[in-house]
Structure formats: structure tokens, C-alpha cells
Design a protein around this motif. Structure first.
Motif, mmCIF file in Angstrom:
data_model
loop_
_atom_site.group_PDB
_atom_site.id
_atom_site.type_symbol
_atom_site.label_atom_id
_atom_site.label_comp_id
_atom_site.label_asym_id
_atom_site.label_seq_id
_atom_site.Cartn_x
_atom_site.Cartn_y
_atom_site.Cartn_z
ATOM 1 N N ALA A 185 -4.523 -3.297 10.738
ATOM 2 C CA ALA A 185 -5.006 -1.949 10.447
ATOM 3 C C ALA A 185 -3.866 -1.037 10.017
ATOM 4 C CB ALA A 185 -5.702 -1.373 11.673
ATOM 5 N N SER A 186 -2.678 -1.239 10.611
ATOM 6 C CA SER A 186 -1.540 -0.385 10.247
ATOM 7 C C SER A 186 -1.098 -0.623 8.807
ATOM 8 C CB SER A 186 -0.368 -0.642 11.199
ATOM 9 O OG SER A 186 0.247 -1.895 10.948
ATOM 10 N N GLU A 187 -1.368 -1.812 8.289
ATOM 11 C CA GLU A 187 -0.951 -2.147 6.931
ATOM 12 C C GLU A 187 -2.002 -1.813 5.884
ATOM 13 O OE1 GLU A 187 0.330 -6.190 6.655
ATOM 14 O OE2 GLU A 187 1.510 -6.092 8.480
ATOM 15 N N TYR A 188 -3.283 -2.014 6.222
ATOM 16 C CA TYR A 188 -4.323 -1.936 5.202
ATOM 17 C C TYR A 188 -5.322 -0.801 5.385
ATOM 18 C CZ TYR A 188 -2.504 -6.544 4.144
ATOM 19 O OH TYR A 188 -1.663 -7.580 3.822
ATOM 20 N N VAL A 189 -5.346 -0.171 6.550
ATOM 21 C CA VAL A 189 -6.318 0.894 6.797
ATOM 22 C C VAL A 189 -5.642 2.253 6.950
ATOM 23 C CG1 VAL A 189 -8.186 1.684 8.303
ATOM 24 C CG2 VAL A 189 -7.869 -0.770 7.899
ATOM 25 N N LEU A 190 -4.582 2.308 7.734
ATOM 26 C CA LEU A 190 -3.967 3.583 8.098
ATOM 27 C C LEU A 190 -3.177 4.305 7.005
ATOM 28 C CD1 LEU A 190 -2.571 3.465 11.741
ATOM 29 C CD2 LEU A 190 -4.267 5.016 10.778
ATOM 30 N N PRO A 191 -2.434 3.614 6.150
ATOM 31 C CA PRO A 191 -1.535 4.345 5.245
ATOM 32 C C PRO A 191 -2.205 5.476 4.472
ATOM 33 C CG PRO A 191 -1.020 2.019 5.178
ATOM 34 C CD PRO A 191 -2.260 2.145 6.008
ATOM 35 N N LEU A 192 -3.335 5.212 3.829
ATOM 36 C CA LEU A 192 -4.023 6.244 3.064
ATOM 37 C C LEU A 192 -4.485 7.382 3.975
ATOM 38 C CD1 LEU A 192 -5.460 7.441 0.604
ATOM 39 C CD2 LEU A 192 -7.402 5.930 1.113
ATOM 40 N N LEU A 193 -5.035 7.019 5.146
ATOM 41 C CA LEU A 193 -5.564 8.028 6.058
ATOM 42 C C LEU A 193 -4.461 8.944 6.571
ATOM 43 C CD1 LEU A 193 -7.994 5.773 8.138
ATOM 44 C CD2 LEU A 193 -8.532 7.198 6.145
ATOM 45 N N MET A 194 -3.346 8.340 6.995
ATOM 46 C CA MET A 194 -2.256 9.148 7.538
ATOM 47 C C MET A 194 -1.586 9.974 6.449
ATOM 48 S SD MET A 194 -0.527 6.680 10.448
ATOM 49 C CE MET A 194 0.513 7.999 11.099
ATOM 50 N N ALA A 195 -1.441 9.405 5.264
ATOM 51 C CA ALA A 195 -0.785 10.141 4.174
ATOM 52 C C ALA A 195 -1.600 11.364 3.768
ATOM 53 C CB ALA A 195 -0.578 9.220 2.980
ATOM 54 N N SER A 196 -2.913 11.191 3.647
ATOM 55 C CA SER A 196 -3.745 12.326 3.239
ATOM 56 C C SER A 196 -3.813 13.379 4.336
ATOM 57 C CB SER A 196 -5.151 11.845 2.868
ATOM 58 O OG SER A 196 -5.797 11.240 3.976
#
Length: 303
Positions: free
Chosen positions: A108-119
Motif C-alpha cells: 500500500a505504501s508503494e502503490y496506494v499512498l503516494p498519490l493520496l499523501m502528495a495531494s
């Protein structure tokens, strides 16, 4: 005999943190190195707590030390105390100036979170974000101890007291090298490390299939997928993590009874999340903010 009033005065943040570091490292010297203080300072902090509690927290064992029964019990409380204090430090600020400690499993940290945390960071730059990437069981334990504010993983275990705030669809599929002629049920199954939810699911699936293929533990999901690409066997993996490799033809999915498995991502918190945590949850559930990556709040469940 220590009086009940002695512990609050002795249990400063620094002493509690020192005790827990000694507990986790198994020696005063290692704790001193981790905390950048001297070993005598560590020993003095632990001694102050022992004096206030009226009991011994550690016994010598070889070149190190081990916690006594009292030390084990005290450690479970200290984790919660430090977690609550850290949570409180973030909770006293307005939501858009608070702190959110996110915990996530590796995939999840690699494929789910990056976009969510960045936005989220772009929209709320004053909110302090931190991320801990650990196996599922460790994350849920940290959340129960208030050491993280929100967990992105599978469903929280029953009895954990954690609440699923939002979910997002996710499937587990079995993959291997294209053109594999061997029956995938009897091929070597490549597993992630102990404590991984995907590993537990793979082993449960094999039990249901009454299959006993060779097993090879490779630790991380990425290592298992890389080994599958080289023809070492098959592995159960989150579809999202291998979509590009499937489209490129370097991996193929193989159907066995019971697959694909519906395993939604869950965002879980304690029953009373901080204002900043609620702000993050609203953001990741807003399609206007994160598009197709959005979570949804239907069918909320409790662990």
C-alpha cells in the motif's frame, strides 16, 4: 514501599522513552546509543522509575538485560502513554495545522499512498505527515497503542478496538512467468514474510485447496514477484502492484479455485481520531481531490 504519588513525578517523557528504548534494545548501552546519551544517564532514568514503582523492571542476563514480569507489564502501559502523549501533541492544534502519523503495509505504501499523501500535502501544507511501513500485525498493534493515527492495510482484527473509516476495492491474484506449464497449485509458492496478511491469505488458500506445494519465503512482495518473473514459482499478490507487468507480458495471472480474492484496502483508526486525521480521511474519500484513487465510506466495520 513506594507511594502512589511517586510515579507521576518520576514518569517524565524522557524517562519513559528511555525505559522503552532499553526494553526494545535489550541493553542500556544500546539504548544510550539510540538516544544519544550516556549509559549512566540511561541507568539513572530506569533506576528512578524502579524506585518510584517499588519494583525491579530489568534483570541481568548474560551481557544484556531482560525485562522482569513487572517490566513486561509496565512496557505495555508505557507504549500507550507515549502514544497518547504524541497523539495529544498533534490533537491540540487546528486540523489544518495538526499531525497525522500514517502506518501502511509495504504494498500500500508503494502503490496506494503516494498519490493520496502528495495531494493531501499540497492542499494542507501545514499538516505534519509521517509514514511507518511495517507488517500488518505490527501496524494494528501500534494503532491500538495510539502510536499511529491511521492504518492502511487489510481489515483490522476482531477485538482490536479499531474502526474501519473507509475502504477501496482490491484483489489478490496468483501470478507467475508467462507460459508456465506446471499446475500452479503444485508449483512452488513464493511467500512474503511472517506477519504479512498476504502470506496468511496464501497459506489459508492452500489449506482450502488441500494442497501442499513447496514453499519459499522471500520476505517482501517485490522479491516474491521478481522471483516469479524468473520462473521460480507463483505468488499471490495485490493486482494493483503488478498491473503494469501483466500488461507488459512479463507476468501472467493463473486461475486456481478461490481466486481472485476480494481483499479491500481498509483505512482504520481508533474510535476517536484527531481532527487532522479526520481531515486526511475526508480528503482521500473525495473523488474531486484524488480521482479514481478515492476510498469510500460505505459499510464501515469495527475490529
Amino acid at each position: 514501599m513506594a507511594s502512589a504519588g511517586e510515579l507521576p513525578a518520576a514518569a517524565t517523557w524522557g524517562r519513559l522513552q528511555t525505559f522503552l528504548t532499553v526494553y526494545e534494545t535489550g541493553s542500556a548501552r544500546a539504548a544510550a546509543e539510540a538516544l544519544h546519551v550516556t549509559p549512566p544517564a540511561v541507568s539513572a532514568a530506569v533506576a528512578a522509575l524502579e524506585s518510584a514503582l517499588g519494583t525491579t523492571l530489568f534483570d541481568k542476563h548474560g551481557r544484556g538485560i531482560v525485562p522482569t514480569d513487572a517490566g513486561e507489564t509496565f512496557a505495555s502501559y508505557v507504549r500507550k502513554l507515549l502514544g497518547l502523549l504524541a497523539e495529544a501533541a498533534g490533537a491540540v492544534h487546528d486540523a489544518d495545522r495538526g499531525r497525522v502519523r500514517v502506518g501502511a503495509v509495504a504494498t500500500a505504501s508503494e502503490y496506494v499512498l503516494p498519490l493520496l499523501m502528495a495531494s493531501f500535502a499540497e492542499e494542507h501544507p501545514q499538516v505534519e505527515l509521517s509514514l511507518s511501513v511495517l507488517p500488518r500485525d505490527e501496524l494494528f498493534a501500534l494503532a491500538a497503542d495510539h502510536a499511529v493515527d491511521v492504518v492502511l492495510a487489510g481489515r483490522p482484527p476482531r477485538g482490536s478496538g479499531l474502526v474501519t473509516r473507509a475502504r477501496r476495492p482490491n484483489r489478490l491474484i496468483l501470478v507467475g512467468r508467462p507460459g508456465m506449464r506446471e499446475d500452479p497449485v503444485t508449483a512452488t509458492w513464493l511467500l512474503t514474510g511472517r506477519g504479512s496478511g498476504t502470506r496468511d491469505t496464501a497459506l489459508s488458500l492452500l489449506t482450502r485447496l488441500q494442497a501442499a506445494p513447496p514453499l519459499l519465503t522471500l520476505g517482501t512482495s517485490g522479491a516474491a514477484v521478481a522471483a516469479a518473473r524468473q520462473g521460480l514459482g507463483v505468488t499471490l499478490v495485490h493486482e494493483e502492484a503488478v498491473r503494469e507487468q501483466l500488461e507488459a507480458g512479463v507476468l501472467a495471472s493463473y486461475a486456481v479455485p478461490g481466486t481472485p480474492l476480494d481483499r479491500p484496502w481498509h483505512l482504520s483508526t481508533t474510535p476517536e481520531p484527531t481532527a487532522a486525521t479526520r481531515l486526511l480521511l475526508r480528503h482521500v474519500c473525495d473523488p474531486d481531490a484524488v480521482g479514481a484513487a478515492a476510498f469510500h465510506t460505505r459499510a464501515r466495520s469495527r475490529g
